[in-house]
Design an enzyme around this catalytic site. Sequence first.
Site, PDB file in Angstrom:
ATOM      1  N   GLU A 154       9.656  16.373  14.814  1.00  0.00           N
ATOM      2  CA  GLU A 154       9.942  16.396  13.382  1.00  0.00           C
ATOM      3  C   GLU A 154       8.966  17.348  12.685  1.00  0.00           C
ATOM      4  O   GLU A 154       7.753  17.185  12.808  1.00  0.00           O
ATOM      5  CB  GLU A 154       9.772  14.975  12.825  1.00  0.00           C
ATOM      6  CG  GLU A 154      10.065  14.857  11.352  1.00  0.00           C
ATOM      7  CD  GLU A 154       9.736  13.471  10.813  1.00  0.00           C
ATOM      8  OE1 GLU A 154       8.639  12.956  11.083  1.00  0.00           O
ATOM      9  OE2 GLU A 154      10.599  12.903  10.112  1.00  0.00           O
ATOM     10  N   GLY A 206       3.071   4.887  13.322  1.00  0.00           N
ATOM     11  CA  GLY A 206       3.819   3.671  13.667  1.00  0.00           C
ATOM     12  C   GLY A 206       3.285   3.023  14.934  1.00  0.00           C
ATOM     13  O   GLY A 206       3.214   1.799  15.040  1.00  0.00           O
ATOM     14  N   GLY A 263       5.180   8.102   9.834  1.00  0.00           N
ATOM     15  CA  GLY A 263       5.367   8.900  11.041  1.00  0.00           C
ATOM     16  C   GLY A 263       5.323   8.060  12.317  1.00  0.00           C
ATOM     17  O   GLY A 263       4.807   6.933  12.333  1.00  0.00           O
ATOM     18  N   GLU A 313      -1.670   7.238  -0.041  1.00  0.00           N
ATOM     19  CA  GLU A 313      -2.796   7.644  -0.879  1.00  0.00           C
ATOM     20  C   GLU A 313      -2.484   8.924  -1.659  1.00  0.00           C
ATOM     21  O   GLU A 313      -3.116   9.228  -2.661  1.00  0.00           O
ATOM     22  CB  GLU A 313      -4.068   7.827  -0.032  1.00  0.00           C
ATOM     23  CG  GLU A 313      -3.944   8.782   1.144  1.00  0.00           C
ATOM     24  CD  GLU A 313      -3.412   8.116   2.418  1.00  0.00           C
ATOM     25  OE1 GLU A 313      -2.486   7.286   2.331  1.00  0.00           O
ATOM     26  OE2 GLU A 313      -3.925   8.441   3.509  1.00  0.00           O
ATOM     27  N   GLU A 357      10.021   1.853  10.143  1.00  0.00           N
ATOM     28  CA  GLU A 357      10.984   2.908   9.766  1.00  0.00           C
ATOM     29  C   GLU A 357      10.252   4.225   9.969  1.00  0.00           C
ATOM     30  O   GLU A 357       9.401   4.593   9.169  1.00  0.00           O
ATOM     31  CB  GLU A 357      11.384   2.755   8.294  1.00  0.00           C
ATOM     32  CG  GLU A 357      12.156   1.494   7.983  1.00  0.00           C
ATOM     33  CD  GLU A 357      13.577   1.518   8.526  1.00  0.00           C
ATOM     34  OE1 GLU A 357      14.065   2.596   8.915  1.00  0.00           O
ATOM     35  OE2 GLU A 357      14.187   0.439   8.564  1.00  0.00           O
ATOM     36  N   LYS A 372       0.853  -1.203   0.000  1.00  0.00           N
ATOM     37  CA  LYS A 372       0.000   0.000   0.000  1.00  0.00           C
ATOM     38  C   LYS A 372       0.886   1.250   0.000  1.00  0.00           C
ATOM     39  O   LYS A 372       1.516   1.583   1.001  1.00  0.00           O
ATOM     40  CB  LYS A 372      -0.898   0.057   1.247  1.00  0.00           C
ATOM     41  CG  LYS A 372      -1.926   1.181   1.117  1.00  0.00           C
ATOM     42  CD  LYS A 372      -2.571   1.559   2.434  1.00  0.00           C
ATOM     43  CE  LYS A 372      -1.975   2.765   3.081  1.00  0.00           C
ATOM     44  NZ  LYS A 372      -2.037   4.012   2.306  1.00  0.00           N
ATOM     45  N   CYS A 384      13.153  11.802   5.883  1.00  0.00           N
ATOM     46  CA  CYS A 384      13.165  11.292   7.257  1.00  0.00           C
ATOM     47  C   CYS A 384      14.483  11.595   7.952  1.00  0.00           C
ATOM     48  O   CYS A 384      14.526  11.838   9.146  1.00  0.00           O
ATOM     49  CB  CYS A 384      12.895   9.799   7.264  1.00  0.00           C
ATOM     50  SG  CYS A 384      14.025   8.871   6.218  1.00  0.00           S
TER      51      CYS A 384
END
Length: 490
Positions: free
Chosen positions: A383, A231, A227, A176, A248, A173, A282
């Site tokens: 972040e 996660g 993110g 989107e 990750e 996936k 990232c």
Amino acid sequence: MPELYIDGTWRDAAAGATREVIDPFDASVVRSVSEADADDTVAAIAAARRAFDHSDWAHRPGADRGQLLSRLADAMEADAEHLAGLETTDTGKTLVESRQDMADIVGVVRYYAGLADKAAGEVIDAPDPRIRSIVVREPVGVCAQISPWNYPLLQASWKLAPALAAGNTIVVKPSELTPLTTIRTFELLAELGLPDGVANLVLGAGPTVGAAMSASPDVDLVSFTGGIVTGRHVMRAAASNMKNVALELGGKNPNLVFADADRDLAIDQALNAVFFHAGQVCSAGARLLVEASIHDEVVDALVERAQRIVLGNGREQTTESGPLISADHRAKVEGYVAGAIEQGATLRCGGARPDDPALADGFFYLPTILTDCHPEMTIVREEVFGPVLTVEPFTDETDALARANDTDSGLAAGVFTSDLGRAQRVSQALRFGTVWINDFHPYFAQAPWGGYGTSGIGRELGHLGLEEYTEVKHIAHNTAPEPLHWFGMR
Ligand code: NAD
């Protein structure tokens, strides 16, 4: 052609839903694609389950799977210019970056094609010489693979290539927001003659499709890049059947510049660290730590160059940086900068949208530098994922390390110094998955990638990236001509 690829067939979403793909350069609609729901996702997972349990895929020699991946790499290489154009349209990144991504992706697929037949096991020296003890690696099973929008195909390739090399079946996936290159890659994959159901593609929203993939009892492993907050959702959902998880996630990556560093290199790389791909990386070096004696000089040079970064259409040669991915994301970045100024940061440049009318429809934000930052500020701890650099002075090596390691995450860090001893001391003391010395951002297929702390679990790339997709089995064979019988011993 419909865009969901399930059980070897291209399909529309069962409920007929679609989603518009937007070009972030000017907010125009590029294409409308099928939008899966939980039922489509269940169908894709069921196909992957059948293919794993009943086809010969997992039992084929690794060399066969490696050959298929080699053919995929060749097909992607032949299509690289087209794929790069799609990636630029989808993400807004420059064509230069997209071309580099495609070259890296082909390299990653080739690397795992080459590793597919090298997953050797081990023979253990058992304490009883009559026992033949061997360790083998087997595919995990059905793997759900969820990727983000900043490096759409790059991140997907780090997952699908090792998973297929190891004999798993996959449900992929993409974000989107950026499905185009993954759709194209599945068109190429579909030509390779894999057994039906080995590789499946679903497109759709995270909270429906992604959540269904993470929670499904038929999935054995979920590999997620995205993110930290998402996660956590994935990890919680994966706990339902104790799936293997590979995460990750994001980070707040420090870049340490000592006074003894090559000044021009450090300044150029500090800009590259944070403003590459508009900071939507990232591993962005968004937290600059500079030795106090050179702080003002370095900041002046950064501000001068940052103000000259050419924003524009990623397809144009002169463009140095594209837009952010969406209006929502830009609003988030704007919120972080406003909050930082409220908390006492000084805005040295940027902090606004560009006033060029040619960029008015896109999601652009100027390269931004904030000084007078300190470790307690939200913008220093979280972040931002945009073109925003915070700068803090440090007094000495001990202070630099204490500040750099004062973070929950631990993806990557940079250190600029010309003192070899310091480079080694500092790189060993930094609690991050990757440390660059006198450089920022390079990664390659052969070396592991992943983070400490909240930046994730597990590693992608390198041989560890293949091992993520294997289970370890110990086989102990009692070869004694007359084995002892436990209950027969009395
Ligand atoms: P995101 O977490 O919003 O989305 C990532 C993916 O998860 C998307 O496909 C999304 O649809 C899906 N998703 C959303 N909600 C979900 C849910 N509840 N369950 C399952 N899946 C769900 O991240 P993003 O905004 O697409 O990407 C940016 C983030 O990705 C940044 O934090 C960045 O640091 C991180 N990232 C990390 C790495 C790395 O290698 N560590 C690489 C690239 C990006």
